[in-house]
Structures are given as C-alpha cells and as structure tokens.
Design a protein around this motif. Structure first.
Motif, short mmCIF file in Angstrom:
data_model
loop_
_atom_site.label_atom_id
_atom_site.label_comp_id
_atom_site.label_asym_id
_atom_site.label_seq_id
_atom_site.Cartn_x
_atom_site.Cartn_y
_atom_site.Cartn_z
N ARG A 149 0.83 -1.21 0.00
CA ARG A 149 0.00 0.00 0.00
C ARG A 149 0.87 1.27 0.00
O ARG A 149 0.53 2.27 -0.63
CB ARG A 149 -0.91 -0.02 1.23
N ALA A 150 1.99 1.20 0.69
CA ALA A 150 2.86 2.38 0.79
C ALA A 150 3.42 2.80 -0.56
O ALA A 150 3.89 3.93 -0.72
CB ALA A 150 3.99 2.11 1.76
N SER A 151 3.37 1.91 -1.55
CA SER A 151 3.93 2.27 -2.85
C SER A 151 2.95 3.10 -3.70
O SER A 151 3.31 3.59 -4.76
CB SER A 151 4.34 0.99 -3.62
N PHE A 152 1.71 3.25 -3.20
CA PHE A 152 0.72 4.06 -3.92
C PHE A 152 0.62 5.45 -3.27
O PHE A 152 0.88 5.60 -2.08
CB PHE A 152 -0.64 3.39 -3.90
N PRO A 153 0.22 6.45 -4.04
CA PRO A 153 0.10 7.80 -3.48
C PRO A 153 -0.78 7.83 -2.23
O PRO A 153 -0.50 8.55 -1.29
CB PRO A 153 -0.53 8.61 -4.62
N TRP A 154 -1.86 7.03 -2.23
CA TRP A 154 -2.81 7.07 -1.12
C TRP A 154 -2.29 6.33 0.12
O TRP A 154 -2.88 6.43 1.19
CB TRP A 154 -4.16 6.48 -1.55
N GLY A 155 -1.20 5.58 -0.07
CA GLY A 155 -0.70 4.82 1.07
C GLY A 155 0.45 5.51 1.78
O GLY A 155 0.87 5.12 2.86
N ALA A 156 0.97 6.55 1.14
CA ALA A 156 2.17 7.19 1.65
C ALA A 156 1.90 8.05 2.88
O ALA A 156 2.75 8.18 3.75
CB ALA A 156 2.79 8.06 0.56
N ALA A 157 0.69 8.58 2.96
CA ALA A 157 0.39 9.55 4.03
C ALA A 157 0.45 8.95 5.44
O ALA A 157 0.35 7.78 5.62
CB ALA A 157 -1.00 10.15 3.80
#
Ligand code: PGA
Ligand code: ZN
Length: 424
Positions: free
Chosen positions: A416-424
């Motif tokens: 998930r962290a590799s997607f823009p929405w997972g970085a936050a």
C-alpha cells in the motif's frame, strides 16, 4: 525468424470491425493479438486506419488488414523475432508517419503484440514471463468501473468512469472478490431506486443520474452496503476524461447545465476529493489545458494519484515533459495509443524512472485479447484498468490475472505504501 504474418478482420465489443494479426516463426511458434479501439481519444494518439464509406458506419478495416497481409508481411519476412525493438522499428519506419496513419495504428499494434506473443510461444513461456525474464514480478492492483458516463453512455453524466479500487485488498483475487460485492451492491441500489438504464460501453451500469455527484454518493453507499469501509477497504477512482467536454479553458457540464473555467473546474474536483474517499483522478482537465493540470497537481498531487491519459497518450517524451512541468503524477498506458510494444514500454519506463505510477489500461472497444494483463505483470506496472466487472471482454482480463496470480503465487499485490494514497 518470422516466416509468416497474417491479418484478418474480427469484431470488437461494440460490434465494430478490428484487426487481428498472427505472427509465425520458423520453428512453428505462433503469436496472435487483436487491436482494441478507443471512443474518447487523445489527439496525440496513433490513428486507427478505417475504410470510410458506408459499410459499418465507415469503420471497416479492410485496408488495415490488407496492410498486414501485404506490406507488413513482406517487410517482416525473415526478420529476427528475438528482438521486439527490431520488429517495431521496421513497423515504424515502414509506416513513415508520426501517428501511424498510413498503415494504421490498429494494424501495427496487432502485429507488434503478436510478435511478442510469438517470441513467448517459441520460448514455451507465458508472455508475462517472457517480458519479466528472471525478475520477480507481482500482480497489479485492479481499478474497476461501477458506472459509465461521458462518451461511453451518451453523456448521461459528464464524468466518463466512476471506478473503485480495493485499496485494502491483500491479493489480486481478494481485490476481485471485494469489487464483485461492491458492483452487485451498486446494481441493487440503482434498481431499487429506478435509476438503472442498462450498461455502458465498458460494462459499468448506465445510471439515470442527474448530477455527477449523485454517482459519487451512490458509490460510497455501494461500498458500505457491500460491508466495506469507504477509503480504507475500497476507495473511489475517477476518469473525468475532461477533453470530451472541455476545450480552450472552458468546461461544459451538460447534465448540470454548468459552464466552468479552468479554475472553477479545479475547484469542483478539489471539493469532490475533500468530500469523498477519492484516491485517483484521470484526465481531471482537458489535454489542451496544461496550466490547469499543473494547478490541480500542485493543489492535490500529494496523496492523490493524478493520471494523464489524453494528455500523455502513452508517449515517453510527453511523460518526461509532464514530469518536468509538474502536470500529473502517473501515466495511463494503452498500447494502441503508442502503436508498438516498444514505444508503450518506453512510456511506462519513463514514468517509473521519475517515481511516477503506471496504470496499464484497456480501451472501451475490446475483445478476448488479454495481452495487457501480461504487459502489466511482465513490466512491473502496479495497476490495471480494464473497465467493469461484467462482459467477457473485461472478465477475460480479470480471469487471466487470476491464472497469472496462481502461477506466480498470489499474495503479491504491491505494498500500500507504494501508492500515493498509502504514503500519508
Ligand atoms: P477510450 O476510453 O478507450 O474510449 O478512449 C478509456 C479511457 O478514457 O481511459
Ligand atoms: Zn481515460
């Protein structure tokens, strides 16, 4: 070496003619591929060659098929098929135009993909494996349409694709399970309220909505009705396809009788992002509104995936330009926009080189051809868009993904962290 190239006319999911190509190698291995077709096309795309005239609304492809069986077959005879770039460069220079209009983008992409399949067949491996080599690969996260609008549904709503992404899915199969439940729930709600008007071009429901926002609200309801948490389990993704209703900095939302300038369009979208669990927006502004795309990316590009489709048309130079000016942060990858496998991969590689995401995508006119699933897996794209969760030209792709997942060992979606929405 290539010993035979054969073209034939087949039919796509809109009942329109399209080009199928077969490439046969000296050892007998054969690869086959079919060209898809768009309805909301970027002006910078490779151009399909159509016959014109009266038959099939002018959309026949006998000249394209003729090019495959004539000039292209002749030019590729005896060519070493081991190297995709060699094959594609021959196709590009034989055509000789910048947009592949002479032989036809439809003829060229079918042959280019068929050559890739032939190489995989000769090696006795699936196409994804032939492209990946020894690299470890995984399955892409699906982006799946619930409602169709815009050019795919006689503009019943202005926005073209209302989609969901199962951001909480652990595996590819899991993401399909979750989407299936949401799709069912959305259909049930529409039917219950008397708002179901059939299905649109990509198999999403054709909703009888009065506003674009009604679709957003109903998507949230459908996610909840299916038992999922909006945003955490399943989130919203939109393809505004704004070039279809925006030009010269004006955006005409026909359904809502509103005429917005670029700033107001940006503000409208920012409001939606604020109020709904939206994680990705494609073509938020028109292809001719670079200033708008830059402004939107500046305002929303952290945490939101902003995909360029019509604006980037799967073109590596355009992707690099978009990166330089700060418009978008991801690219939609459609092989027939570029015209060859090599040029398609170049656009995807350009995206990845600067930390952009890449979403491999089908077209609204599709067939049983599942090449894009293999390209996405073999090239390491983290997302896949093929339309809705109905109709076999769509399900063929999802089902192929399940087969690949089984071969690789599922449990392999990108973190998930590799997607823009997972970085936050
Ligand atoms: P098209 O639409 O295939 O009709 O161009 C798909 C998209 O805009 O992503
Ligand atoms: Zn699009």
């Amino acid at each position: 070496d290539i010993v035979k190239v054969h073209g034939r006319r087949v039919w796509d999911s809109r009942g329109r003619p399209t080009v199928e190509a077969e490439v046969t190698l000296a050892g007998g291995a054969m690869g086959r591929a079919i060209a898809p077709a768009g309805a909301s096309m970027g002006s910078g795309e490779a151009v399909d060659r159509r016959d014109g005239g009266t038959a099939f609304g002018g959309l026949d492809v006998t000249m394209s098929v003729g090019a495959v069986n004539g000039e292209i077959a002749e030019a590729l005879y005896g060519v070493d098929s081991e190297d995709q770039e060699t094959v594609d460069n021959i196709l590009i220079s034989l055509d000789g135009t910048s947009n592949k209009s002479r032989l036809g983008g439809n003829a060229i992409i079918a042959v280019s993909l068929a050559a890739a399949h032939a190489r995989a067949a000769a090696a006795g491996v699936p196409l994804w494996k032939s492209l990946a080599g020894d690299r470890k690969v995984g399955l892409p996260l699906p982006e799946i349409q619930l409602f169709g609008g815009g050019a795919h549904a006689a503009r019943r709503v202005d926005v073209q694709d209302f989609m969901v992404i199962a951001v909480g899915a652990k595996t590819f199969a899991d993401s399909l399970d979750m989407t299936a439940e949401v799709y069912r729930a959305a259909g049930a709600i529409l039917a219950e309220r008397g708002k179901l008007a059939g299905v649109a071009d990509e198999g999403g429901y054709w909703p009888d909505f009065d506003t674009n926002e009604e679709a957003l609200g109903l998507t949230v309801e459908a996610i909840e009705k299916a038992g999922y948490l909006p945003g955490d389990d399943v989130a919203i993704s939109l393809d505004i396809a704004a070039s279809e209703f925006g030009k010269d900095g004006r955006y005409r939302l026909a359904r809502e009788s509103r005429d917005l300038d670029s700033d107001a369009m940006v503000a409208l979208l920012l409001g939606w992002v604020e109020r709904y669990p939206i994680v990705s927006i494609e073509d938020p502004l028109a292809e001719d509104d670079e200033a708008g795309l830059i402004a939107f990316t500046k305002a929303a590009g952290k945490g939101l995936q902003i995909i360029g489709d019509d604006y980037l048309v799967t073109n590596a130079d355009r992707v690099r330009h978009g990166q330089a000016v700060g418009a978008c942060n991801a690219v939609l990858v459609k092989p027939n926009q570029a015209g060859t496998v090599t040029e398609t991969k170049a656009a995807l590689d350009a995206a990845h080189a600067d930390g952009w995401g890449a979403v491999v995508s089908a077209r609204s006119g599709e067939t049983e051809d599942v090449s894009i699933v293999h390209l996405a897996v073999g090239w390491g794209a983290t997302q896949l868009k093929v339309g809705s969760f109905t109709r076999s030209e769509r399900m063929a792709k999802w089902n192929e993904g399940l087969r690949v997942a089984e071969a690789i060992g599922d449990g392999d979606l990108p973190p998930r962290a590799s997607f823009p929405w997972g970085a936050a």
